[in-house]
Structures are given as C-alpha cells and as structure tokens.
Design a protein around this motif. Structure first.
Motif, PDB file in Angstrom:
ATOM      1  N   ILE A  31     -34.496  11.110  74.356  1.00  0.00           N
ATOM      2  CA  ILE A  31     -33.164  11.039  73.406  1.00  0.00           C
ATOM      3  C   ILE A  31     -32.722   9.489  73.898  1.00  0.00           C
ATOM      4  CG2 ILE A  31     -30.989  12.069  72.993  1.00  0.00           C
ATOM      5  CD1 ILE A  31     -33.054  13.669  72.169  1.00  0.00           C
ATOM      6  N   ARG A  32     -32.102   8.854  72.878  1.00  0.00           N
ATOM      7  CA  ARG A  32     -31.690   7.615  72.981  1.00  0.00           C
ATOM      8  C   ARG A  32     -30.343   7.559  72.072  1.00  0.00           C
ATOM      9  NH1 ARG A  32     -37.145   6.788  72.505  1.00  0.00           N
ATOM     10  NH2 ARG A  32     -38.092   5.557  74.355  1.00  0.00           N
ATOM     11  N   LYS A  33     -29.726   8.707  71.683  1.00  0.00           N
ATOM     12  CA  LYS A  33     -28.238   8.701  71.191  1.00  0.00           C
ATOM     13  C   LYS A  33     -27.699   9.932  71.638  1.00  0.00           C
ATOM     14  CE  LYS A  33     -25.653   8.330  66.912  1.00  0.00           C
ATOM     15  NZ  LYS A  33     -25.576   8.229  65.290  1.00  0.00           N
ATOM     16  N   PHE A  34     -26.679   9.684  72.487  1.00  0.00           N
ATOM     17  CA  PHE A  34     -25.836  10.723  73.004  1.00  0.00           C
ATOM     18  C   PHE A  34     -24.479  10.857  72.646  1.00  0.00           C
ATOM     19  CE2 PHE A  34     -28.995   9.104  75.940  1.00  0.00           C
ATOM     20  CZ  PHE A  34     -29.732  10.266  76.294  1.00  0.00           C
ATOM     21  N   ILE A  35     -23.834  12.119  72.704  1.00  0.00           N
ATOM     22  CA  ILE A  35     -22.368  12.184  72.022  1.00  0.00           C
ATOM     23  C   ILE A  35     -21.589  11.588  73.387  1.00  0.00           C
ATOM     24  CG2 ILE A  35     -20.694  14.091  72.144  1.00  0.00           C
ATOM     25  CD1 ILE A  35     -22.875  15.820  71.058  1.00  0.00           C
ATOM     26  N   ASP A  36     -20.590  11.148  73.006  1.00  0.00           N
ATOM     27  CA  ASP A  36     -19.547  10.513  74.051  1.00  0.00           C
ATOM     28  C   ASP A  36     -18.832  11.516  74.865  1.00  0.00           C
ATOM     29  OD1 ASP A  36     -18.028   8.933  75.406  1.00  0.00           O
ATOM     30  OD2 ASP A  36     -16.463   8.261  73.837  1.00  0.00           O
ATOM     31  N   LYS A  37     -19.498  12.179  75.876  1.00  0.00           N
ATOM     32  CA  LYS A  37     -19.011  13.083  76.670  1.00  0.00           C
ATOM     33  C   LYS A  37     -19.805  13.211  78.006  1.00  0.00           C
ATOM     34  CE  LYS A  37     -18.956  18.126  77.169  1.00  0.00           C
ATOM     35  NZ  LYS A  37     -19.535  19.635  76.320  1.00  0.00           N
ATOM     36  N   PRO A  38     -19.081  12.816  78.943  1.00  0.00           N
ATOM     37  CA  PRO A  38     -19.411  12.617  80.508  1.00  0.00           C
ATOM     38  C   PRO A  38     -20.103  14.020  80.995  1.00  0.00           C
ATOM     39  CG  PRO A  38     -17.239  12.565  80.571  1.00  0.00           C
ATOM     40  CD  PRO A  38     -17.509  12.726  79.065  1.00  0.00           C
ATOM     41  N   LEU A  39     -21.132  13.744  82.038  1.00  0.00           N
ATOM     42  CA  LEU A  39     -21.370  15.232  82.523  1.00  0.00           C
ATOM     43  C   LEU A  39     -20.356  15.414  83.748  1.00  0.00           C
ATOM     44  CD1 LEU A  39     -25.222  14.551  83.383  1.00  0.00           C
ATOM     45  CD2 LEU A  39     -24.301  15.284  81.280  1.00  0.00           C
ATOM     46  N   SER A  40     -20.352  16.678  83.715  1.00  0.00           N
ATOM     47  CA  SER A  40     -19.262  17.082  84.944  1.00  0.00           C
ATOM     48  C   SER A  40     -19.892  16.629  86.273  1.00  0.00           C
ATOM     49  CB  SER A  40     -18.964  18.449  84.853  1.00  0.00           C
ATOM     50  OG  SER A  40     -20.078  19.521  85.182  1.00  0.00           O
ATOM     51  N   GLU A  41     -18.997  16.737  87.086  1.00  0.00           N
ATOM     52  CA  GLU A  41     -19.553  16.319  88.724  1.00  0.00           C
ATOM     53  C   GLU A  41     -20.401  17.751  89.034  1.00  0.00           C
ATOM     54  OE1 GLU A  41     -17.488  15.684  93.089  1.00  0.00           O
ATOM     55  OE2 GLU A  41     -16.212  15.492  91.145  1.00  0.00           O
ATOM     56  N   ASP A  42     -20.027  18.723  88.659  1.00  0.00           N
ATOM     57  CA  ASP A  42     -21.092  19.989  88.997  1.00  0.00           C
ATOM     58  C   ASP A  42     -22.358  19.679  88.672  1.00  0.00           C
ATOM     59  OD1 ASP A  42     -19.033  21.083  90.569  1.00  0.00           O
ATOM     60  OD2 ASP A  42     -18.318  22.612  89.208  1.00  0.00           O
ATOM     61  N   ILE A  43     -22.397  19.060  87.357  1.00  0.00           N
ATOM     62  CA  ILE A  43     -23.784  19.174  86.804  1.00  0.00           C
ATOM     63  C   ILE A  43     -24.425  17.994  87.392  1.00  0.00           C
ATOM     64  CG2 ILE A  43     -24.962  18.390  84.825  1.00  0.00           C
ATOM     65  CD1 ILE A  43     -23.130  19.978  82.807  1.00  0.00           C
ATOM     66  N   VAL A  44     -23.940  16.916  87.480  1.00  0.00           N
ATOM     67  CA  VAL A  44     -24.302  15.615  88.285  1.00  0.00           C
ATOM     68  C   VAL A  44     -24.990  16.086  89.627  1.00  0.00           C
ATOM     69  CG1 VAL A  44     -24.232  13.489  89.443  1.00  0.00           C
ATOM     70  CG2 VAL A  44     -23.062  14.062  87.131  1.00  0.00           C
ATOM     71  N   THR A  45     -24.346  16.934  90.456  1.00  0.00           N
ATOM     72  CA  THR A  45     -24.711  17.425  91.840  1.00  0.00           C
ATOM     73  C   THR A  45     -25.907  18.263  91.674  1.00  0.00           C
ATOM     74  OG1 THR A  45     -22.223  17.259  92.665  1.00  0.00           O
ATOM     75  CG2 THR A  45     -24.078  18.639  93.903  1.00  0.00           C
ATOM     76  N   THR A  46     -25.527  19.202  90.772  1.00  0.00           N
ATOM     77  CA  THR A  46     -26.991  20.275  90.561  1.00  0.00           C
ATOM     78  C   THR A  46     -28.220  19.283  90.221  1.00  0.00           C
ATOM     79  OG1 THR A  46     -25.480  22.041  89.537  1.00  0.00           O
ATOM     80  CG2 THR A  46     -27.851  21.966  89.273  1.00  0.00           C
ATOM     81  N   LEU A  47     -28.090  18.450  89.159  1.00  0.00           N
ATOM     82  CA  LEU A  47     -29.191  17.468  88.864  1.00  0.00           C
ATOM     83  C   LEU A  47     -29.650  16.702  89.945  1.00  0.00           C
ATOM     84  CD1 LEU A  47     -28.237  16.158  85.447  1.00  0.00           C
ATOM     85  CD2 LEU A  47     -29.686  18.067  85.872  1.00  0.00           C
ATOM     86  N   VAL A  48     -29.007  16.299  91.046  1.00  0.00           N
ATOM     87  CA  VAL A  48     -29.561  15.310  92.163  1.00  0.00           C
ATOM     88  C   VAL A  48     -30.155  16.584  93.163  1.00  0.00           C
ATOM     89  CG1 VAL A  48     -28.691  14.070  94.148  1.00  0.00           C
ATOM     90  CG2 VAL A  48     -27.810  13.703  91.834  1.00  0.00           C
TER      91      VAL A  48
END
Length: 248
Positions: free
Chosen positions: A14-31
């Motif tokens: 995917i090379r086009k994204f909606i202007d919406k940041p990931l939540s801190e919870d999602i970032v932590t889960t992904l890491v």
C-alpha cells in the motif's frame, strides 16, 4: 484456511494512506509482535526506530528517492542491524567480541533477524486492517540516514516499513509459480526454470497490460533483467564495513 493464512495470502503493498496516525497502543503491539519473531541463538540483533518527528519523516522520504508515502502514513518504522547492544554487554562483562561482530556470519544473522521481525510486524499490521509497504530506498543514502537517526558504530539501518490505514486498493501482483521457488530434494534444471519463467512472463505481461490499460506490457522477466542491468548502491560494501560490520 484460517484468518492468518488468508491475511498472508492477501498481501499487497500500500502506497497511499489516510491521514490518520496509529495509536500508541497499536504501535506498541506491532513492536511486540516484531520482537516475538524467531532470532538466531537468542541474539536479538534487531533494533526498530520509530519515526514520529514530521521533519525527519520528510527528510527520510527525500533520501529514499522522494517517496511521499515515507512521510505520509500512520507510522514509519526503520529496522536496523544492532550489535551496539552486544558490544555494551561485552564491556559489562569485560569480554571482547569484536571479531564476532565484524564477521560475515554476524552480518547475515543480523539481516535475517531484522527481516523476520519486520515480517512479523507486517503480518500483524495487516491482520488489523492496516496496510504496509517496505522501503528499501533508505539505502540510497545510508550515511545520511544513519546520521539522521543517530546510529552509532555496529548499528546499520536496513529498510523501513510504512504502516497506515489504506487509501487505495491496488491489484495483487501474481507471484512466481510455486514450482519455481519450491524445489524438492534438489535444485531444478535450467530447462525447468526457463519453461516456468516463460509462463510467468506471459502471465505478468497480461497483468500489467490490464492494470495500466496497455501503457505497460512488459512481463517480469523483461522487467527484472532491465532493472538489474546496472548494479545499484555500489557504495554499500564500504559503508557497511565503515560501521564495523561484515569485515571478516
């Protein structure tokens, strides 16, 4: 099939994204998912640098070849080989591991660790309905990227992963025939490979013709041999060694 397999098989960049940041919870889960990947001999050689500063994201986009989606996404992760931790651990125990860190084997281990971690993160992201795209373009100007991110000796950025909420539905590119990548008991003959590549050339040519309305008609064989005709990033060997890696 289960949902995990369906998610993996549905992958597309995917090379086009909606202007919406990931939540801190999602970032932590992904890491955490990235950390759960297999790691050689429990070495855990990968470090992930999350880029939240807008100016740094824009600079990375520029260094990666002006790829806008490096800046415009929900979150940008940079995956690094990291033996700095191991060097510090050795100093704590008054032990010398310099030759091991500088070996080709260690470089391979670190590269594999980073790739496995990134793929875990990517599958986890897609399972949440997010989209991803790998960014090898940061290696276009790796010294500048390394300096920008403050990477010390024995730490080497390898690639980025842009993650976000998709704002596009690109077609799924056909992969090589399974027989071309899965060989049983021994490597297949040149004739078998040629036959499979001819079939794949036709299939991918049809894909691009349909996708672009005839503006592109080349198949994979034509495309890949043209793109590999000239070596890219030939400075890499010297730069990698300047970071204290892959010397032995």
């Amino acid at each position: 099939m289960n949902e995990v397999i369906e998610t993996i098989l549905a992958h597309r960049s995917i090379r086009k994204f909606i202007d919406k940041p990931l939540s801190e919870d999602i970032v932590t889960t992904l890491v955490k998912c990235a950390q759960s990947a297999s790691t050689s001999s429990y070495q855990q050689v990968c470090t992930i640098i999350g880029i939240e500063d807008r100016e740094k994201k824009e600079k990375l986009a520029e260094l990666a070849g002006n790829q806008s989606y490096v800046a415009d996404n929900g979150y940008f992760f940079v995956f690094c080989i990291d033996y700095n931790r191991h060097k510090i651990a050795a100093e704590m125990k008054e032990t010398e591991i310099k030759e091991t860190i500088e070996s080709t084997e260690a470089f391979i281990v670190g590269s594999v660790d980073a790739a496995l971690a990134a793929q875990n993160l990517s599958v986890a992201a897609e399972s949440l309905g997010l989209g991803i795209v790998y960014i090898g373009g940061i290696r276009n100007s790796l010294k500048e990227v390394s300096d920008l991110l403050g990477c010390p000796e024995h730490v080497l950025p390898l690639f980025g992963v842009a993650v976000g909420y998709p704002d596009a539905e690109p077609g799924k590119k056909p992969r090589l025939p399974i027989q071309a990548v899965f060989h049983k008991d021994s490597y297949q003959s040149k004739e078998e490979t040629e036959n499979l590549l001819k079939q794949y050339e036709n299939k991918t040519s049809e894909y691009y013709t349909k996708r672009t309305g005839g503006k592109r008609t080349e198949g994979w064989v034509t495309q890949i041999t043209a793109s590999m005709g000239t070596p890219k990033r030939t400075y890499m060997k010297d730069f990698v060694q300047s970071k204290g890696l892959n010397r032995l």
